[in-house]
Design a protein around this motif. Structure first.
Motif, mmCIF file in Angstrom:
data_model
loop_
_atom_site.group_PDB
_atom_site.id
_atom_site.type_symbol
_atom_site.label_atom_id
_atom_site.label_comp_id
_atom_site.label_asym_id
_atom_site.label_seq_id
_atom_site.Cartn_x
_atom_site.Cartn_y
_atom_site.Cartn_z
ATOM 1 N N LYS A 44 39.580 63.599 -8.690
ATOM 2 C CA LYS A 44 38.978 64.880 -8.291
ATOM 3 C C LYS A 44 37.571 65.012 -8.862
ATOM 4 O O LYS A 44 37.264 64.456 -9.908
ATOM 5 N N ALA A 45 36.736 65.775 -8.166
ATOM 6 C CA ALA A 45 35.369 65.997 -8.628
ATOM 7 C C ALA A 45 35.367 66.634 -10.015
ATOM 8 O O ALA A 45 36.238 67.435 -10.356
ATOM 9 N N ILE A 46 34.380 66.269 -10.812
ATOM 10 C CA ILE A 46 34.180 66.871 -12.128
ATOM 11 C C ILE A 46 33.139 67.974 -11.971
ATOM 12 O O ILE A 46 32.027 67.719 -11.498
ATOM 13 N N THR A 47 33.496 69.190 -12.353
ATOM 14 C CA THR A 47 32.590 70.332 -12.215
ATOM 15 C C THR A 47 32.254 70.884 -13.592
ATOM 16 O O THR A 47 33.148 71.156 -14.389
ATOM 17 N N LEU A 48 30.963 71.057 -13.853
ATOM 18 C CA LEU A 48 30.513 71.559 -15.146
ATOM 19 C C LEU A 48 29.731 72.854 -14.965
ATOM 20 O O LEU A 48 28.828 72.936 -14.123
ATOM 21 N N GLY A 49 30.094 73.854 -15.778
ATOM 22 C CA GLY A 49 29.342 75.091 -15.814
ATOM 23 C C GLY A 49 28.032 74.904 -16.556
ATOM 24 O O GLY A 49 27.701 73.802 -17.014
ATOM 25 N N ALA A 50 27.283 75.995 -16.708
ATOM 26 C CA ALA A 50 25.948 75.918 -17.294
ATOM 27 C C ALA A 50 25.956 75.407 -18.725
ATOM 28 O O ALA A 50 25.027 74.714 -19.152
ATOM 29 N N THR A 51 26.992 75.738 -19.487
ATOM 30 C CA THR A 51 27.049 75.338 -20.895
ATOM 31 C C THR A 51 28.366 74.664 -21.258
ATOM 32 O O THR A 51 28.674 74.508 -22.435
ATOM 33 N N THR A 128 26.998 61.811 -6.838
ATOM 34 C CA THR A 128 28.026 60.771 -6.913
ATOM 35 C C THR A 128 27.746 59.807 -8.056
ATOM 36 O O THR A 128 26.670 59.204 -8.120
ATOM 37 N N TRP A 129 28.708 59.696 -8.957
ATOM 38 C CA TRP A 129 28.629 58.737 -10.051
ATOM 39 C C TRP A 129 29.518 57.538 -9.730
ATOM 40 O O TRP A 129 30.499 57.654 -8.975
ATOM 41 N N LYS A 130 29.192 56.409 -10.311
ATOM 42 C CA LYS A 130 29.998 55.206 -10.139
ATOM 43 C C LYS A 130 30.934 55.029 -11.333
ATOM 44 O O LYS A 130 30.657 55.521 -12.432
ATOM 45 N N GLU A 131 32.015 54.313 -11.104
ATOM 46 C CA GLU A 131 32.977 54.020 -12.160
ATOM 47 C C GLU A 131 32.922 52.529 -12.488
ATOM 48 O O GLU A 131 32.820 51.688 -11.588
ATOM 49 N N GLY A 132 33.001 52.238 -13.773
ATOM 50 C CA GLY A 132 32.990 50.850 -14.212
ATOM 51 C C GLY A 132 33.901 50.662 -15.405
ATOM 52 O O GLY A 132 34.652 51.561 -15.790
ATOM 53 N N GLY A 133 33.814 49.484 -16.002
ATOM 54 C CA GLY A 133 34.642 49.186 -17.168
ATOM 55 C C GLY A 133 33.863 48.381 -18.195
ATOM 56 O O GLY A 133 32.909 47.671 -17.856
ATOM 57 N N LEU A 134 34.272 48.518 -19.453
ATOM 58 C CA LEU A 134 33.655 47.780 -20.545
ATOM 59 C C LEU A 134 34.734 47.211 -21.453
ATOM 60 O O LEU A 134 35.640 47.931 -21.875
ATOM 61 N N ALA A 135 34.645 45.918 -21.737
ATOM 62 C CA ALA A 135 35.555 45.251 -22.673
ATOM 63 C C ALA A 135 34.736 44.613 -23.778
ATOM 64 O O ALA A 135 33.660 44.049 -23.529
ATOM 65 N N VAL A 136 35.239 44.708 -25.015
ATOM 66 C CA VAL A 136 34.534 44.161 -26.176
ATOM 67 C C VAL A 136 35.497 43.332 -27.019
ATOM 68 O O VAL A 136 36.600 43.784 -27.329
ATOM 69 N N ASP A 137 35.088 42.128 -27.359
ATOM 70 C CA ASP A 137 35.869 41.287 -28.253
ATOM 71 C C ASP A 137 35.739 41.834 -29.676
ATOM 72 O O ASP A 137 34.629 41.997 -30.189
ATOM 73 N N LYS A 138 36.854 42.140 -30.327
ATOM 74 C CA LYS A 138 36.819 42.739 -31.657
ATOM 75 C C LYS A 138 36.145 41.840 -32.700
ATOM 76 O O LYS A 138 35.486 42.326 -33.616
ATOM 77 N N ASP A 148 31.043 48.913 -10.101
ATOM 78 C CA ASP A 148 31.529 49.246 -8.755
ATOM 79 C C ASP A 148 33.053 49.257 -8.643
ATOM 80 O O ASP A 148 33.644 48.623 -7.769
ATOM 81 N N LEU A 149 33.682 50.031 -9.520
ATOM 82 C CA LEU A 149 35.136 50.156 -9.497
ATOM 83 C C LEU A 149 35.598 51.464 -8.848
ATOM 84 O O LEU A 149 36.778 51.792 -8.876
ATOM 85 N N GLY A 150 34.664 52.178 -8.268
ATOM 86 C CA GLY A 150 34.980 53.438 -7.607
ATOM 87 C C GLY A 150 33.851 54.427 -7.796
ATOM 88 O O GLY A 150 32.835 54.134 -8.436
ATOM 89 N N THR A 151 34.008 55.607 -7.210
ATOM 90 C CA THR A 151 33.007 56.662 -7.358
ATOM 91 C C THR A 151 33.698 57.994 -7.599
ATOM 92 O O THR A 151 34.879 58.164 -7.268
ATOM 93 N N ILE A 152 32.953 58.944 -8.184
ATOM 94 C CA ILE A 152 33.482 60.285 -8.406
ATOM 95 C C ILE A 152 32.322 61.275 -8.376
ATOM 96 O O ILE A 152 31.249 61.010 -8.922
ATOM 97 N N PRO A 153 32.507 62.442 -7.716
ATOM 98 C CA PRO A 153 31.442 63.447 -7.709
ATOM 99 C C PRO A 153 31.380 64.197 -9.038
ATOM 100 O O PRO A 153 32.415 64.522 -9.619
ATOM 101 N N VAL A 154 30.176 64.435 -9.511
ATOM 102 C CA VAL A 154 29.940 65.297 -10.671
ATOM 103 C C VAL A 154 29.078 66.453 -10.168
ATOM 104 O O VAL A 154 27.957 66.238 -9.691
ATOM 105 N N ARG A 155 29.595 67.680 -10.253
ATOM 106 C CA ARG A 155 28.958 68.813 -9.578
ATOM 107 C C ARG A 155 28.598 69.954 -10.523
ATOM 108 O O ARG A 155 29.273 70.184 -11.527
ATOM 109 N N ARG A 156 27.558 70.668 -10.147
ATOM 110 C CA ARG A 156 27.167 71.886 -10.841
ATOM 111 C C ARG A 156 28.089 73.017 -10.364
ATOM 112 O O ARG A 156 28.306 73.185 -9.161
ATOM 113 N N ALA A 157 28.626 73.790 -11.290
ATOM 114 C CA ALA A 157 29.526 74.885 -10.931
ATOM 115 C C ALA A 157 28.750 75.999 -10.229
ATOM 116 O O ALA A 157 27.610 76.310 -10.591
#
Length: 260
Positions: A44-51, A128-138, A148-157
């Motif tokens: 689902k879209a991520i919606t952020l208010g002013a603060t 529209t933001w993109k989704e990705g992944g990060l792996a780190v060897d300890k 390019d693992l997907g997309t998701i909307p980030v919206r102003r409320a």
């Protein structure tokens, strides 16, 4: 965006600021893992208010050869706006490495959380933001970034008001319905008028739960709304905005009108 999130490893004294890799380890081999099935905020879209600050859940799958022990690899999801998840100026990495459950000898399912604070975003970050992944060897701190693992909307409320006058009103007389459409201004921590937008005036007859569109008008340069209708029966008036690719949909609170 202004500031990327910080990701801290959970083992020993190892702490990685956004999984940053020291130059001394640059030549180490990246973890041989692959991300898939990334889903942020249940899609689902991520919606952020002013603060507001929003923390959302992310789930993903990691596959690996049997020769790779996932106990030696930290993983996490990435949201990014640029060409690559690795671009530090346009990324947000999970708050902490994911918590993973073994499915079989080559697969784990993981959960992590990503925090987006409105005061670290520009208004231009909405979209529209993109989704990705990060792996780190300890051990070596070598990284693998996957794009390019997907997309998701980030919206102003958005916010919307409606006020019908006069109340009560005689049947057949004119009702004036005013209101205002505003949306979050992340850069200034407030709400500002959203002009030039199509907004529907809707009516729900008393005793019903269904709204029907009476007419569609356009918000002024300051987001102001004003129109007139002929009073016919008791009921509720509201304005409804369908939203855009950068701004959330919203309906105003209903204003009840007694028609006499």
């Amino acid at each position: 965006m202004r500031i990327r999130a910080t990701v801290a490893a959970v083992s020993g004294a190892l702490a990685l600021s956004a999984f940053a890799v020291p130059a001394a380890h640059a030549a180490a081999a990246a973890p041989n893992v692959t991300f898939s099935n990334v889903k942020v905020n249940s899609g689902k879209a991520i919606t952020l208010g002013a603060t507001s600050t929003v923390k959302v859940k992310a789930t993903y799958t990691v596959t690996h050869p049997t020769t790779v022990s996932m106990s030696n690899v930290l993983t996490g999801p990435v949201l990014y706006r640029g060409a690559s998840a690795k671009d530090a100026d346009t990324q947000v990495v999970s708050d902490d490495p994911g918590t993973c459950t073994t499915v079989n000898s080559t697969t784990v399912n993981c959960t992590a959380y990503i925090t987006l604070p409105a005061d670290e975003l520009y208004n231009s970050d909405a979209g529209t933001w993109k989704e990705g992944g990060l792996a780190v060897d300890k051990k070596t701190e070598a990284e693998k970034w996957q794009n390019d693992l997907g997309t998701i909307p980030v919206r102003r409320a958005a916010k919307l008001t409606a006020d019908a006058t006069p109340e009560p009103v005689k049947k057949g007389k004119t009702l004036t319905v005013t209101g205002k459409l505003t949306r979050a201004d992340w850069q200034h921590g407030t709400y500002i008028g959203f002009g030039g937008q199509s907004v529907k005036l809707q009516f729900c007859k008393a005793g019903s739960t269904t709204y029907t569109t009476v007419k569609t008008i356009t918000s002024s340069s300051t987001g102001a709304l004003k129109t007139t209708v002929t009073a016919g029966s008791d009921g509720y008036y509201r304005y409804s905005f369908a939203g855009t690719s950068t701004t959330s949909a919203v309906s105003s609170a209903a204003d009840y009108v007694d028609v006499q």
